[in-house]
Scaffold this motif. Structure first.
Motif, mmCIF file in Angstrom:
data_model
loop_
_atom_site.group_PDB
_atom_site.id
_atom_site.type_symbol
_atom_site.label_atom_id
_atom_site.label_comp_id
_atom_site.label_asym_id
_atom_site.label_seq_id
_atom_site.Cartn_x
_atom_site.Cartn_y
_atom_site.Cartn_z
ATOM 1 N N ARG A 94 -5.121 -24.938 -10.010
ATOM 2 C CA ARG A 94 -5.259 -24.278 -8.716
ATOM 3 C C ARG A 94 -3.886 -23.772 -8.294
ATOM 4 N N GLY A 95 -3.864 -22.548 -7.752
ATOM 5 C CA GLY A 95 -2.618 -21.982 -7.256
ATOM 6 C C GLY A 95 -2.120 -22.725 -6.028
ATOM 7 N N THR A 96 -0.828 -22.654 -5.787
ATOM 8 C CA THR A 96 -0.209 -23.329 -4.648
ATOM 9 C C THR A 96 0.407 -22.281 -3.712
ATOM 10 N N ARG A 97 1.008 -22.756 -2.648
ATOM 11 C CA ARG A 97 1.710 -21.830 -1.749
ATOM 12 C C ARG A 97 2.869 -21.146 -2.464
ATOM 13 N N ALA A 98 3.486 -21.871 -3.357
ATOM 14 C CA ALA A 98 4.576 -21.275 -4.141
ATOM 15 C C ALA A 98 4.035 -20.140 -5.012
ATOM 16 N N SER A 99 2.790 -20.257 -5.477
ATOM 17 C CA SER A 99 2.169 -19.179 -6.255
ATOM 18 C C SER A 99 2.032 -17.918 -5.407
ATOM 19 N N VAL A 100 1.701 -18.107 -4.128
ATOM 20 C CA VAL A 100 1.614 -16.963 -3.212
ATOM 21 C C VAL A 100 2.977 -16.293 -3.102
ATOM 22 N N ALA A 101 4.024 -17.094 -3.002
ATOM 23 C CA ALA A 101 5.377 -16.541 -2.901
ATOM 24 C C ALA A 101 5.741 -15.774 -4.168
ATOM 25 N N VAL A 102 5.378 -16.316 -5.322
ATOM 26 C CA VAL A 102 5.667 -15.628 -6.588
ATOM 27 C C VAL A 102 4.960 -14.275 -6.614
ATOM 28 N N TRP A 103 3.685 -14.252 -6.229
ATOM 29 C CA TRP A 103 2.949 -12.984 -6.201
ATOM 30 C C TRP A 103 3.567 -12.010 -5.197
ATOM 31 N N GLY A 104 3.951 -12.521 -4.030
ATOM 32 C CA GLY A 104 4.563 -11.654 -3.015
ATOM 33 C C GLY A 104 5.843 -11.015 -3.497
ATOM 34 N N VAL A 105 6.701 -11.818 -4.120
ATOM 35 C CA VAL A 105 7.964 -11.288 -4.652
ATOM 36 C C VAL A 105 7.685 -10.295 -5.777
ATOM 37 N N GLY A 106 6.738 -10.619 -6.653
ATOM 38 C CA GLY A 106 6.395 -9.712 -7.752
ATOM 39 C C GLY A 106 5.886 -8.370 -7.254
ATOM 40 N N ILE A 107 5.022 -8.400 -6.253
ATOM 41 C CA ILE A 107 4.490 -7.150 -5.686
ATOM 42 C C ILE A 107 5.602 -6.363 -5.005
ATOM 43 N N ALA A 108 6.463 -7.061 -4.261
ATOM 44 C CA ALA A 108 7.578 -6.379 -3.583
ATOM 45 C C ALA A 108 8.512 -5.719 -4.597
ATOM 46 N N LEU A 109 8.800 -6.407 -5.698
ATOM 47 C CA LEU A 109 9.658 -5.823 -6.725
ATOM 48 C C LEU A 109 9.003 -4.608 -7.375
ATOM 49 N N ARG A 110 7.697 -4.668 -7.574
ATOM 50 C CA ARG A 110 6.997 -3.513 -8.162
ATOM 51 C C ARG A 110 7.012 -2.324 -7.223
ATOM 52 N N VAL A 111 6.828 -2.589 -5.932
ATOM 53 C CA VAL A 111 6.901 -1.503 -4.946
ATOM 54 C C VAL A 111 8.307 -0.910 -4.951
ATOM 55 N N GLY A 112 9.319 -1.768 -5.043
ATOM 56 C CA GLY A 112 10.701 -1.285 -5.110
ATOM 57 C C GLY A 112 10.947 -0.434 -6.349
ATOM 58 N N LEU A 113 10.409 -0.854 -7.490
ATOM 59 C CA LEU A 113 10.557 -0.057 -8.718
ATOM 60 C C LEU A 113 9.859 1.288 -8.583
ATOM 61 N N TYR A 114 8.709 1.287 -7.950
ATOM 62 C CA TYR A 114 7.998 2.550 -7.739
ATOM 63 C C TYR A 114 8.838 3.472 -6.848
ATOM 64 N N GLY A 115 9.463 2.898 -5.815
ATOM 65 C CA GLY A 115 10.322 3.680 -4.931
ATOM 66 C C GLY A 115 11.529 4.249 -5.657
ATOM 67 N N VAL A 116 12.138 3.460 -6.533
ATOM 68 C CA VAL A 116 13.272 3.946 -7.320
ATOM 69 C C VAL A 116 12.824 5.095 -8.215
ATOM 70 N N GLY A 117 11.676 4.923 -8.863
ATOM 71 C CA GLY A 117 11.151 5.981 -9.720
ATOM 72 C C GLY A 117 10.865 7.252 -8.953
ATOM 73 N N ALA A 118 10.282 7.117 -7.768
ATOM 74 C CA ALA A 118 9.991 8.291 -6.941
ATOM 75 C C ALA A 118 11.283 8.974 -6.512
ATOM 76 N N ALA A 119 12.306 8.190 -6.165
ATOM 77 C CA ALA A 119 13.589 8.770 -5.757
ATOM 78 C C ALA A 119 14.264 9.518 -6.915
ATOM 79 N N LEU A 120 14.053 9.045 -8.134
ATOM 80 C CA LEU A 120 14.640 9.695 -9.304
ATOM 81 C C LEU A 120 13.788 10.861 -9.814
ATOM 82 N N GLY A 121 12.617 11.034 -9.229
ATOM 83 C CA GLY A 121 11.729 12.115 -9.642
ATOM 84 C C GLY A 121 10.943 11.819 -10.913
#
Length: 174
Positions: A94-121
């Protein structure tokens, strides 16, 4: 796949994975755990536009970063998942609260990578996200399978020929 179908597939898989991780579920170390990650990887690799032809270096670097984020998310998710052995030898997770944090950080990093890619065209396709999600699930499954082997005492039920067999409870004679 079209952009809309990709978005729906990614949303459905992420939704399924996230909701299932917070319910106690019996861990199956058989081949079934590998089917979803492998299917996602095949779908992702069949897409022709994973690397932007006009920005190849940046696209490859973004894909590598996406894969690293996926792998690290899988490792973090696997180690923050609680596992336990029942009396019948079945191993549950079963996932824990720490699992939620891991998913949150992972999603935030992916959004950041998408933003970097968009900025670079760089044209970004969802196939990179599908491939990273496959890596996340594959790494998590592998680490959980390893943790199950360490958690299950030797001689405990769970061998292939005894998986579906449960022992009747002992009853004291009346």
């Amino acid at each position: 796949m079209s952009g809309l179908l990709d978005a729906l597939a990614v949303t459905a898989v992420v939704g399924l994975v996230i909701t299932r991780q917070f319910r106690a579920s019996r861990i199956d170390t058989g081949r079934r755990r590998w089917v979803l990650p492998l299917a996602l990887a095949v779908v992702a690799l069949r897409e022709p536009g994973m690397i932007d032809a006009h920005h190849q270096t940046a696209a490859v670097l973004l894909l590598a970063a996406e894969m690293i984020v996926g792998l690290v998310t899988g490792v973090g998710w696997a180690w923050t998942t609680r596992i336990w052995v029942e009396a019948d030898g079945g191993v549950w997770s079963r996932g824990t609260r720490a699992s939620v944090a891991v998913w949150g950080v992972g999603i935030a990093l992916r959004v950041g990578l998408y933003g970097v890619g968009a900025a670079l065209g760089v044209r970004q396709d969802s196939s990179a996200l599908l491939l990273a999600l496959a890596a996340t699930l594959l790494v998590r499954s592998g680490i959980l399978a390893w943790r199950v082997q360490a958690a299950r005492p030797s001689g405990a039920p769970g061998a292939a020929y005894r998986d579906a067999v449960t022992r009747p409870a002992w009853k004291e004679p009346a």
